[in-house]
Design a protein around this motif. Structure first.
Motif, PDB file in Angstrom:
ATOM      1  N   LEU A   1     -57.054 -45.834   8.132  1.00 24.58           N
ATOM      2  CA  LEU A   1     -56.645 -46.729   9.448  1.00 24.58           C
ATOM      3  C   LEU A   1     -55.369 -45.988  10.283  1.00 24.58           C
ATOM      4  O   LEU A   1     -56.464 -46.322  11.316  1.00 24.58           O
ATOM      5  N   ILE A   2     -54.359 -45.435   9.542  1.00 28.50           N
ATOM      6  CA  ILE A   2     -53.343 -45.035  10.809  1.00 28.50           C
ATOM      7  C   ILE A   2     -53.741 -43.985  11.524  1.00 28.50           C
ATOM      8  O   ILE A   2     -54.146 -43.788  12.798  1.00 28.50           O
ATOM      9  N   ALA A   3     -55.039 -42.962  10.159  1.00 29.38           N
ATOM     10  CA  ALA A   3     -55.536 -41.734  10.706  1.00 29.38           C
ATOM     11  C   ALA A   3     -56.566 -42.182  11.957  1.00 29.38           C
ATOM     12  O   ALA A   3     -56.549 -41.606  12.579  1.00 29.38           O
ATOM     13  N   ASP A   4     -57.146 -43.351  11.653  1.00 30.29           N
ATOM     14  CA  ASP A   4     -58.668 -43.146  12.928  1.00 30.29           C
ATOM     15  C   ASP A   4     -57.594 -43.528  14.021  1.00 30.29           C
ATOM     16  O   ASP A   4     -58.120 -43.504  15.022  1.00 30.29           O
ATOM     17  N   LEU A   5     -56.460 -44.586  13.336  1.00 28.66           N
ATOM     18  CA  LEU A   5     -56.183 -45.369  15.020  1.00 28.66           C
ATOM     19  C   LEU A   5     -55.498 -44.261  16.163  1.00 28.66           C
ATOM     20  O   LEU A   5     -55.649 -44.367  17.198  1.00 28.66           O
ATOM     21  N   GLU A   6     -54.784 -43.741  15.460  1.00 24.02           N
ATOM     22  CA  GLU A   6     -53.919 -42.949  15.993  1.00 24.02           C
ATOM     23  C   GLU A   6     -55.139 -41.373  16.716  1.00 24.02           C
ATOM     24  O   GLU A   6     -54.750 -40.560  17.763  1.00 24.02           O
ATOM     25  N   ASN A   7     -56.083 -40.933  15.841  1.00 20.18           N
ATOM     26  CA  ASN A   7     -56.650 -40.332  16.903  1.00 20.18           C
ATOM     27  C   ASN A   7     -57.732 -40.979  17.319  1.00 20.18           C
ATOM     28  O   ASN A   7     -58.016 -40.144  18.723  1.00 20.18           O
ATOM     29  N   GLU A   8     -57.804 -41.896  18.100  1.00 15.88           N
ATOM     30  CA  GLU A   8     -58.057 -42.800  19.103  1.00 15.88           C
ATOM     31  C   GLU A   8     -57.142 -43.669  19.946  1.00 15.88           C
ATOM     32  O   GLU A   8     -57.299 -42.479  21.196  1.00 15.88           O
ATOM     33  N   PHE A   9     -56.278 -43.620  19.605  1.00 20.83           N
ATOM     34  CA  PHE A   9     -55.142 -43.945  20.312  1.00 20.83           C
ATOM     35  C   PHE A   9     -53.965 -43.285  20.533  1.00 20.83           C
ATOM     36  O   PHE A   9     -52.642 -42.993  21.264  1.00 20.83           O
ATOM     37  N   GLY A  10     -53.628 -41.909  19.964  1.00 23.70           N
ATOM     38  CA  GLY A  10     -52.895 -40.561  20.228  1.00 23.70           C
ATOM     39  C   GLY A  10     -51.604 -40.516  18.717  1.00 23.70           C
ATOM     40  O   GLY A  10     -51.598 -41.192  18.250  1.00 23.70           O
TER      41      GLY A  10
ATOM     42  N   ALA B   1     -47.182 -45.684  14.719  1.00 24.22           N
ATOM     43  CA  ALA B   1     -45.338 -45.822  14.510  1.00 24.22           C
ATOM     44  C   ALA B   1     -44.640 -46.107  15.476  1.00 24.22           C
ATOM     45  O   ALA B   1     -44.322 -46.998  15.777  1.00 24.22           O
ATOM     46  N   ARG B   2     -44.974 -46.018  16.752  1.00 19.57           N
ATOM     47  CA  ARG B   2     -44.576 -46.007  18.068  1.00 19.57           C
ATOM     48  C   ARG B   2     -44.704 -47.006  18.479  1.00 19.57           C
ATOM     49  O   ARG B   2     -43.368 -47.993  19.106  1.00 19.57           O
ATOM     50  N   GLY B   3     -45.714 -47.714  18.142  1.00 20.37           N
ATOM     51  CA  GLY B   3     -46.450 -49.204  18.593  1.00 20.37           C
ATOM     52  C   GLY B   3     -45.375 -50.275  17.831  1.00 20.37           C
ATOM     53  O   GLY B   3     -45.218 -51.745  18.415  1.00 20.37           O
ATOM     54  N   SER B   4     -44.923 -49.621  16.074  1.00 19.56           N
ATOM     55  CA  SER B   4     -43.910 -50.926  15.851  1.00 19.56           C
ATOM     56  C   SER B   4     -42.961 -51.538  16.558  1.00 19.56           C
ATOM     57  O   SER B   4     -42.241 -52.200  16.826  1.00 19.56           O
TER      58      SER B   4
ATOM     59  N   GLU C   1     -47.936 -45.910  30.095  1.00 19.91           N
ATOM     60  CA  GLU C   1     -49.756 -45.848  29.518  1.00 19.91           C
ATOM     61  C   GLU C   1     -49.454 -45.134  27.609  1.00 19.91           C
ATOM     62  O   GLU C   1     -49.881 -46.077  26.720  1.00 19.91           O
ATOM     63  N   ALA C   2     -48.731 -43.957  27.619  1.00 18.96           N
ATOM     64  CA  ALA C   2     -48.834 -43.940  26.625  1.00 18.96           C
ATOM     65  C   ALA C   2     -48.771 -45.736  25.185  1.00 18.96           C
ATOM     66  O   ALA C   2     -48.783 -45.327  24.466  1.00 18.96           O
ATOM     67  N   ASP C   3     -47.290 -45.998  25.280  1.00 14.81           N
ATOM     68  CA  ASP C   3     -46.520 -47.080  25.016  1.00 14.81           C
ATOM     69  C   ASP C   3     -47.696 -47.785  24.490  1.00 14.81           C
ATOM     70  O   ASP C   3     -47.557 -48.814  23.826  1.00 14.81           O
ATOM     71  N   LYS C   4     -48.027 -48.677  25.818  1.00 19.83           N
ATOM     72  CA  LYS C   4     -49.546 -49.545  25.691  1.00 19.83           C
ATOM     73  C   LYS C   4     -50.606 -49.130  24.607  1.00 19.83           C
ATOM     74  O   LYS C   4     -51.183 -50.454  23.403  1.00 19.83           O
ATOM     75  N   LYS C   5     -50.871 -47.972  24.739  1.00 24.14           N
ATOM     76  CA  LYS C   5     -52.280 -46.896  23.654  1.00 24.14           C
ATOM     77  C   LYS C   5     -51.842 -47.957  21.762  1.00 24.14           C
ATOM     78  O   LYS C   5     -52.260 -47.680  21.697  1.00 24.14           O
ATOM     79  N   ALA C   6     -49.978 -47.490  21.871  1.00 21.97           N
ATOM     80  CA  ALA C   6     -48.783 -47.543  20.805  1.00 21.97           C
ATOM     81  C   ALA C   6     -49.426 -49.103  20.335  1.00 21.97           C
ATOM     82  O   ALA C   6     -49.474 -48.956  19.385  1.00 21.97           O
ATOM     83  N   LEU C   7     -49.329 -49.580  21.332  1.00 18.43           N
ATOM     84  CA  LEU C   7     -48.671 -51.379  20.715  1.00 18.43           C
ATOM     85  C   LEU C   7     -50.321 -51.922  20.534  1.00 18.43           C
ATOM     86  O   LEU C   7     -50.980 -52.122  19.670  1.00 18.43           O
TER      87      LEU C   7
END
Length: 861
Positions: free
Chosen positions: A507-516, A521-524, A848-854
């Motif tokens: 799941l983390i790999a797929d989310l980071e492929n989409e959001f960076g 981890a940054r979103g947390s 913007e990067a933090d929004k995607k991370a969140l």
């Protein structure tokens, strides 16, 4: 297809080994006759049977691993109407004056369109008469409804008495140990739970009407399977501005069924972990009872028999899918729909200690208090008493403003009043009558109903109350556990390949492929610093120690996530900045109908000083919401206004409510954007990736407030309220005396919101209008106190002018109000908010990067 008797034997072994279950032989879609199974060792001789209609529910209990109490609570939640079939058939229609067209909602020949039109979920056990393997061969056999298990008996009682209520065979769970009411089972008869049979829609139940006249029905409708004549509009003689009538409000015409609703009618939903391939044809394992139905159009259902130009339609039918105005029936005249709660991980939901609560409590006797108003023992019972007393209790904050705040059991009980139980015995005469304009008469305003009196006079109240512990046990059961995106995606893969896996790292790999890279981890970190103050239940968050929080930490004993992802604390609405009308809900206030369900602590909260409308009685606050499984529950906010609008696009255009009422407006003129500029709605899609797409789009709007297109629910036609006596003989000869009060759908080039009507305090306006002619000095003093000297004087002068303009010309009121729109929209409004998707601007300044991370991190919760 035969159902093996071993299925029922397995169920007995799993969770009810002490009580034998009657085996059934079931033809798919057909009725069955219960046969007695051999009694298990040590079981009582007088065991109750399991009706065929109950079999899927017990199978679900086995599938979820529920114990006896949890399973009993589940069955009650799904089926018990607690006698509200009278309310939905007679009281609501004839006393409240709001018409439900049950045939329009439930007609079997539109079963395939039902979810897209009304958002309700088809009962997998039911079928359309005439379909393959359906026991009913024509719609006339079922009076136009689906055929459902149990109908082989129920249909034979339409038009006659003696129906054997299936709830009488309900198998109660064992009594809780240490109950103050004693070791003996003194529970009210389970017959008073009232199950009936399914209508074909889960949570909506039907009962045979013993007063039904089949011959008269056929004369009115043409044949037994039609309700067309019953619901057909009858032109009113009041003219185009007067709403049409129908036989739905004609007490002389009896329908074949009385329709009741269970609590599950709003809360039963598709399982995010296992959604149906076809939402119109779900299977039983696609169904969960506590998730909350985010597609339900319960408000449109409740006014399905009303014309659009009525006060009642505009007050009810402004809610979005998945929301309900729980104070619409008590008519507090505050436009305040709220989302249907997702009851997830309730065992971890925060509670609040030492709140001052005055309520009825279980007692063993009333020996020291003989006053029935404060202590009462149930006749014929031993030590089954209740005593009303104050105390400092630990309670939940349930509703959006925390109004159900005297205990979890009482909050569950109150839901049954919201769906119409005990209306005649307890509370309907405490409601405000929208058309009663004399402040000296009953019905002008609300009055509190008495829980003690309701307990004494309504057996349905006692039947539910005696089993509240089982319902709460269901809330705390495995069925209320979280539905994580990881597990949902794994299930999708396993449907194609049973051995497939999908891990947290996948799941983390797929989310980071989409959001960076590194987004989760940054979103947390972003969440801890930006959101956890409100959206974490961990004590460290309340203390401000955000850095060390583990938001995925689970209880090693149960596997349940420890953080509820919300703290349920009250926040002033001005701080949140969202649409404030829901926060001004007033039915819990002293002197109002639900007074006894609010704590004294709640009512003692000071008003939000930044809100201009009255905020006494504990109003003006929102509790924050849990962010558990946020990926599955978009759109957002308490009114589902933040995110794309949802639409079903049913085949029957008359039921396409989104097409009839688009929401996006020009923020300056509050006028609808042209059709070509209206953002597209999201079609209902309860699938895993459909929910995830909706989540992402809603998160983008949440974090980028400047990009939101304003949403307002506008009137789509003028609404006329006729004030005065009516003379009507069923023909075009109706005469209307008095005057009309019309709310135009547009004033001075600006659209008029549905809230303008729903919030318009028309009773106070009419009273002040009369006082402007009869007691201007006293009225002037009151207005100055309410609005200040300058505004009060202006209002008084305008009221006096209107009173003069109306002399001999009652229809002049329409023009008078159009010339003074501020009276409707400001002075005589309980809430003046208009933009429904404003506020909650937290996080808008993030990079913007933090929004995607969140967005990525929240998808893992």
């Amino acid at each position: 297809m035969k159902r093996a008797p071993a299925v029922l034997a397995l169920l007995a072994a799993v969770f009810v080994a002490a009580i034998p279950i009657a085996a059934t032989t079931q033809q798919e879609g057909a009725g069955a006759t219960p046969a007695t199974a051999p009694p298990a060792a040590g079981t009582p001789p007088a065991a109750k049977v399991v009706h065929e209609q109950d079999v899927p529910y017990y199978e679900a209990c086995a599938r979820e691993g529920l114990n006896e109490s949890e399973c009993a609570g589940r069955l009650i939640w799904f089926k018990a109407t607690a006698g509200n079939e009278r309310f939905h058939t007679y009281v609501f229609q004839q006393r409240v004056g709001v018409l439900i067209d049950w045939y329009r909602v439930l007609r079997a020949d539109q079963r395939g369109d039902r979810f897209r039109a009304w958002g309700i979920i088809n009962d997998p056990s039911c079928c359309v008469p005439g379909a393959k393997n359906c026991p009913a061969k024509s719609l006339d056999e079922t009076y136009g409804f689906d055929w459902c298990p149990g109908d082989e008996e129920l249909l034979g009682y339409v038009g006659r008495g003696g129906y054997p209520e299936p709830a009488c065979d309900f198998r109660d769970a064992p009594l809780a140990q240490g109950d103050p009411h004693g070791a003996a089972d003194q529970r009210q008869s389970a017959c008073d739970l009232r199950f009936g049979t399914s209508t074909g829609a889960l949570g909506i139940r039907k009962f045979p009407n013993p007063r039904f006249d089949r011959a008269a029905w056929i004369r009115l409708n043409g044949h037994a399977g039609s309700w067309e004549g019953y619901g057909r509009p009858i032109a009113a003689a009041g003219g185009g501005g007067e709403a049409a009538r129908s036989h739905l409000q004609d007490g002389a015409v009896e329908p074949p069924f009385l329709i009741g609703t269970s609590c599950g009618s709003c809360h039963i939903a598709f399982d995010p972990l296992n959604p149906p391939a076809d939402p119109a044809n779900p299977k039983w394992d696609n169904i969960k009872g506590l998730v909350g139905n985010q597609y339900s159009r319960i408000s449109e259902i409740m006014v399905s028999g009303m014309p659009g130009n009525t006060l009642e339609w505009q007050m009810f039918a402004h809610a979005r899918p998945g929301t309900s105005d729980t104070s619409a029936i008590p008519t507090d005249q505050v436009n305040n729909p709220g989302t249907i709660n997702a009851l997830i991980n309730i065992a971890r939901r925060p509670t609040f200690a030492d709140e001052a609560v005055l309520k009825w409590r279980k007692a063993a006797s009333c020996s020291d208090d003989k006053d029935e108003a404060s202590c009462w023992c149930e006749p014929g019972r031993s030590g089954k008493c209740w005593k009303k007393s104050p105390g400092n209790d630990t309670v939940h904050h349930i509703l959006k403003g925390g109004e159900d705040s005297i205990g979890a059991l009482e909050a569950i009980q109150r839901v049954y009043f919201n769906i119409g139980s005990c209306s005649e015995q307890c509370w309907v005469n405490h409601l405000s009558d929208l058309r009663q304009l004399d402040p000296q008469q009953r019905g002008f305003g609300q009055t509190p109903f008495d829980i003690g009196q309701c307990r004494r006079d309504c057996p349905h109240f006692r039947a539910i109350e005696d089993r509240l512990g089982d319902i709460l046990a269901f809330f705390l059961s495995a069925e209320a556990h979280v539905a994580d995106l990881r597990a949902a995606r794994e299930n999708v893969r396993r449907a194609a390949m049973p051995t497939a896996t999908y891990t947290d790292q996948d799941l983390i790999a797929d989310l980071e492929n989409e959001f960076g890279a590194g987004a989760v981890a940054r979103g947390s970190e972003v969440f801890a610093g930006t959101c956890a103050r409100c959206h974490s239940s961990q004590p460290e968050a309340l203390a401000g120690a955000f850095a060390a929080l583990d938001f995925h930490k689970a209880d090693p004993a149960t596997g349940m996530r420890e953080d509820w992802m919300g703290n349920d604390r009250a926040t002033p609405v001005s701080e949140v900045g969202t649409f404030r009308c829901r926060a001004l809900h007033s039915n819990h206030m002293a002197g109002h109908v639900w007074q006894e369900y609010g704590s004294e602590t709640l009512r003692a909260r000071p008003p939000d000083p930044n809100v201009k409308e009255p905020g006494d009685g504990g109003r003006g606050y929102y509790r924050n919401v849990s962010l558990l499984n946020l990926w599955a529950h978009a759109p957002f906010l308490h009114n589902n206004a933040l995110g794309p609008e949802l639409c079903g696009k049913p085949k029957n255009a008359a039921n396409d409510f989104y097409a009839q009422r688009p929401r996006y407006v020009d923020g300056t003129s509050v006028r609808l954007l042209p059709p070509g500029e209206q953002p597209a709605c999201f079609e209902y899609d309860p699938g895993v990736e459909g929910r995830f797409r909706l989540y992402k789009a809603s998160m983008e709007e949440l974090l980028n407030p400047a990009q939101r297109v304003p949403k307002v629910t506008l009137l789509n036609e003028d609404v006329t309220l006729r004030i005065g006596p009516r003379l009507w003989d069923g023909t075009e000869k109706e005469k209307l005396l008095g005057f009309s009060l019309t709310i135009p759908h547009e004033i001075e080039g600006r659209g008029v919101t549905a809230g303008t009507l729903g919030n318009f305090q028309h009773k106070q306006f009419v009273v002040d209008l009369v006082r402007a002619r009869t007691d201007a000095k006293s009225l002037g003093n009151d207005l100055a106190q309410r609005f200040g000297a300058e505004t009060g004087d202006k209002v008084l002068q305008d009221l006096q002018a209107i009173a003069g303009e109306l002399a001999g010309k009652p229809d002049a009121l329409v023009a008078a109000l159009k010339a003074r729109p501020y009276l409707i929209k400001q002075i005589y409004s309980s809430c003046t908010a208009e933009i429904e998707n404003e506020g909650h601007r937290f996080g808008e300044d993030l990079p913007e990067a933090d929004k995607k991370a969140l967005i990525a991190f929240l998808a893992t919760l």
